[in-house]
Every structure is written in structure tokens, then in C-alpha cells.
Design an enzyme around this catalytic site. Structure first.
Site, PDB file in Angstrom:
ATOM      1  N   GLU A  40       0.824  -1.206   0.000  1.00  0.00           N
ATOM      2  CA  GLU A  40       0.000   0.000   0.000  1.00  0.00           C
ATOM      3  C   GLU A  40       0.860   1.258   0.000  1.00  0.00           C
ATOM      4  O   GLU A  40       0.521   2.245  -0.637  1.00  0.00           O
ATOM      5  CB  GLU A  40      -0.953   0.004   1.196  1.00  0.00           C
ATOM      6  CG  GLU A  40      -2.044  -1.065   1.132  1.00  0.00           C
ATOM      7  CD  GLU A  40      -2.908  -0.952  -0.115  1.00  0.00           C
ATOM      8  OE1 GLU A  40      -2.965   0.133  -0.735  1.00  0.00           O
ATOM      9  OE2 GLU A  40      -3.544  -1.961  -0.488  1.00  0.00           O
ATOM     10  N   TYR A 123      -6.171   6.475   4.361  1.00  0.00           N
ATOM     11  CA  TYR A 123      -6.281   5.434   3.336  1.00  0.00           C
ATOM     12  C   TYR A 123      -5.528   4.158   3.744  1.00  0.00           C
ATOM     13  O   TYR A 123      -6.084   3.052   3.712  1.00  0.00           O
ATOM     14  CB  TYR A 123      -5.755   5.918   1.965  1.00  0.00           C
ATOM     15  CG  TYR A 123      -5.559   4.734   1.061  1.00  0.00           C
ATOM     16  CD1 TYR A 123      -6.660   4.113   0.476  1.00  0.00           C
ATOM     17  CD2 TYR A 123      -4.303   4.153   0.883  1.00  0.00           C
ATOM     18  CE1 TYR A 123      -6.518   2.962  -0.288  1.00  0.00           C
ATOM     19  CE2 TYR A 123      -4.151   3.011   0.127  1.00  0.00           C
ATOM     20  CZ  TYR A 123      -5.259   2.423  -0.454  1.00  0.00           C
ATOM     21  OH  TYR A 123      -5.122   1.280  -1.177  1.00  0.00           O
ATOM     22  N   ASP A 141      -9.357   5.716  -1.809  1.00  0.00           N
ATOM     23  CA  ASP A 141      -8.275   6.193  -2.672  1.00  0.00           C
ATOM     24  C   ASP A 141      -8.883   6.771  -3.949  1.00  0.00           C
ATOM     25  O   ASP A 141     -10.099   6.901  -4.066  1.00  0.00           O
ATOM     26  CB  ASP A 141      -7.307   5.050  -2.985  1.00  0.00           C
ATOM     27  CG  ASP A 141      -7.940   4.063  -3.946  1.00  0.00           C
ATOM     28  OD1 ASP A 141      -9.174   3.990  -3.984  1.00  0.00           O
ATOM     29  OD2 ASP A 141      -7.197   3.376  -4.662  1.00  0.00           O
TER      30      ASP A 141
END
Length: 365
Positions: A40, A123, A141
Site C-alpha cells: 500500500e 487510506y 483512494d
DNA sequence: GACTCGTGGTC
DNA sequence: TGACCAAGAGT
């Protein structure tokens, strides 16, 4: 349609679609929280294809959170070299050290604690909580914003706080009706492969087109609405390849700001409308150089969000590097954290291993 | 909220 | 080719 029915139908359709259409990606082999976190972080503002090789190399070099915690920042940066946004790598290392220092061997399933770690914003916390721990914490996102701005046919910019809050509420409601780890990835997968920007979206392939307000109104290409404007200022600049007996002169950037503590060959960004030649004379003055410079007739553009600089490269020969610089060979340079554009410029001039070094500036007889 | 922080790909 | 995009976070 009621909100409840909308959420339930979306959860069912997306779950079925994801299970049969998900891409095979290196970070989807398991749901280890460390693997999810690293992927991520790398995927922030970076395309999937570009991340793949970096992720593989990273996991070979730092296979566990503990191994990352005990690594030096230089090693971490060298591994991240070329991926950009280097604070992501620094923060990842700091986060690993904090977790490790708290006596943990892996990330805990604790939303608040995760949010307190450097580099983990709303996020990324949502992504780790939902994907690794199967908790109904939404991860909003760019993909998810686009998907929901179309599903709801949002007339306002979904990137603003109000829009993000609305999307998070809908996403959370949907996550609670299924497996969060599947649904979170389904939102993003849909945005990445089907509900793509502008006119490229493939509504015929979309599992939730029946629920989509923009599809009904024919406004897909106008969603999401964007209110951001970017003015890119263009400048010229000069870079200098100073050849010394055992390589070329390289200096280290200060801590903080752009390319914090990275290595670089001397370069200078001009003022508005300043010529590259003028930049060169200011650069040589700054370095107190008197040796003549050779125009290598090489250029490279460094591009950023708000400005870009077209660098023109010169070369000169010295017996030792100027004050503030050290000498490194082209081979050594290859492993240093150095701005990608400058690295390309040096490689254009020296070749992969410096073999062009002599021909490009013949010694004076 | 606005600005900064990299890099490479796309149309 | 220039503008925009790509799984954001920190200040």
C-alpha cells in the site's frame, strides 16, 4: 432504491465479480499485514506495474517487519531508489521501528495505533485494517472516489472533505455486508480495471452498472468532477559532471525538503527565463571552479507537480572534487540514492560503467 | 484547505 | 507533446 438495498446489491455484485476477475498480484499471495502495508505504501500515487519489481526486491531485502526495523536508512532508501516520494520509505522504516520497539513482531489489528504510525494516513490504515484484518474500515483512494462519484453521480469534487466523508459512509456500510478484505480490494480493482478515468471506462463490463447513477444519466466521463488546477512553471538549469581521478564529484543534499539527504551531481535551477549558460556560470561561481567546461549537449527534464526544469549538462576535469563534494566511481554511484533524472543524465554521459569517461573529455596535451 | 513531495505512463 | 493520471501523507 433505498440505501440499504443499494448497499446490499453492491456488496453481492462486487464480491462475485472480484472473486472471478481479480488480477494476480504479488501482494495478493497472502494477507500478511506487513506485506499489505509495504504494497500500500508503494502503491501511493504509483502505478501497479511499476510497483511489482520494487515490491519483489523489497521483500527479498526486508522480508519481515523486524528486518526492516533493523535496517539502516541508507539501505532502505537504496532499495526504494527510483520509486519516488522517498518519505514513504523513511516512514515505513520508522513505523517498523516503532512497532518493533513496542515489543511487537507484527502490526496489531488496532486502527488507532496504526493511525499513529508515520506514513499511515486514513487510506493506508483502512487498507491494512480491511485487507489484512478483515475489519470494516473503508480505504478511500482515487479509484474508490471515482467509482463512488459515478455510482452516486456526485456533482461535486469527491476529493474534498465533504465528498470523502460521504463516500466513506457508503463504503463502510457496504463493507459490513460482506468480507471487508474482498470488498475493499473489489472497489479498487473495479476502479483500476473497469471504472477507469474519463471516456476509457468500460460500463459494459461493470458488475454494478445497474446501480450506477452516472451510467443512467450518461455522465460517466464527467465524473469525478475535479476542481484542482495545476500551473506548471518551466525553468532551465545547468548540471555539471566534474571528472576527477577516481570518478566524478558528487555532493549530498541537506536534510529536509526535496530529495532529503540524497546524492547528486552539482546542478542549479535557473530563475524565470534564465538561460542554461547563465545557470552554468552561477553554478561554477558557487563551486569556485576555474576549469573550462565542455558542453556535453545532453539534456534531461526533471518534472514535478508544480514545476519542471530542463537541465543542460556540462563537464570539466579537476584533480580533486570541489569543496562540499566527494569523488565516486560510476559503479559506486549506481547503488546510491540519487534523483532518477540526474542518474539518467550521468549514465547518458558516462555509460553504464563509466567507459565513456576518457573519450568524452580528452586530456589537454 | 493549500502546498509539497518523484516518477513514469497515457492519450 | 503537453496535460493529466496513479492503491496519499505530512506540514
Amino acid at each position: 432504491m433505498s440505501a440499504e438495498k443499494f448497499h446490499l446489491e453492491a456488496a453481492e455484485a462486487l464480491t462475485a465479480w472480484y472473486n472471478s476477475h481479480k488480477r494476480d498480484l504479488p501482494w495478493r499471495l497472502d494477507r500478511d499485514p506487513y506485506h499489505i502495508l509495504v504494497s500500500e505504501a508503494m502503491l501511493q500515487q504509483t502505478q501497479v506495474e511499476r510497483v511489482k519489481s520494487f515490491y519483489a526486491r523489497w521483500m527479498e531485502r526486508f522480508p519481515t517487519l523486524t528486518s526492516l526495523a533493523s535496517a539502516s536508512e541508507d539501505d532502505v532508501l537504496a532499495c526504494w531508489q527510483g520509486l519516488g516520494y522517498y518519505s514513504r520509505a523513511r516512514n515505513l522504516r520508522r513505523a517498523a521501528r516503532l512497532v518493533s520497539g513496542a515489543g511487537l513482531k507484527t502490526l496489531p489489528a488496532d486502527e488507532e495505533f496504526l493511525r499513529s504510525l508515520p506514513g499511515l494516513g486514513p487510506y493506508t490504515v483502512g487498507a491494512v485494517c480491511s485487507i489484512a484484518f478483515d475489519l470494516p474500515v473503508p480505504a478511500i483512494d482515487g479509484n474508490v472516489r471515482r467509482v463512488f462519484s459515478r455510482l452516486l453521480d456526485m456533482p461535486d469534487d469527491p476529493a474534498r472533505a465533504k465528498g470523502t466523508a460521504l463516500i466513506a459512509a457508503h463504503a463502510a456500510a457496504i463493507l459490513k455486508l460482506g468480507s471487508p478484505h474482498i470488498l475493499t480490494q473489489a472497489f479498487m480493482e473495479l476502479g483500476a480495471t473497469v471504472c477507469t478515468p474519463g471516456t476509457t471506462c468500460q460500463c459494459g463490463q461493470c458488475p454494478v452498472s445497474r446501480l450506477c447513477a452516472a451510467q443512467a444519466a450518461g455522465t460517466q466521463a464527467q465524473r469525478p468532477v475535479s476542481t484542482r488546477r495545476n500551473v506548471v512553471e518551466r525553468r532551465r538549469g545547468a548540471a555539471l559532471l566534474i571528472l576527477v581521478p577516481h570518478g566524478c564529484a558528487v555532493r549530498r543534499r541537506p536534510a529536509g525538503g526535496l530529495w532529503s539527504r540524497f546524492y547528486e551531481i552539482p546542478w542549479l535551477r535557473g530563475e524565470a527565463d534564465e538561460s542554461a549558460e547563465s545557470c552554468l556560470s552561477r553554478l561554477t561561481a558557487e563551486l569556485r571552479l576555474t576549469a573550462p567546461c565542455l558542453d556535453l549537449e545532453l539534456e534531461e527534464t526533471l518534472k514535478f507537480t508544480c514545476w519542471q526544469v530542463r537541465l543542460h549538462l556540462w563537464s570539466c576535469r579537476m584533480l580533486q572534487p570541489p569543496a562540499g563534494c566527494d569523488a565516486f566511481s560510476a559503479d559506486e554511484l549506481a547503488d546510491f540514492p540519487m534523483p532518477a533524472g540526474l542518474k539518467r543524465l550521468v549514465q547518458k554521459a558516462l555509460g553504464e560503467s563509466g567507459e565513456k569517461q576518457l573519450e568524452l573529455f580528452p586530456p589537454v596535451r
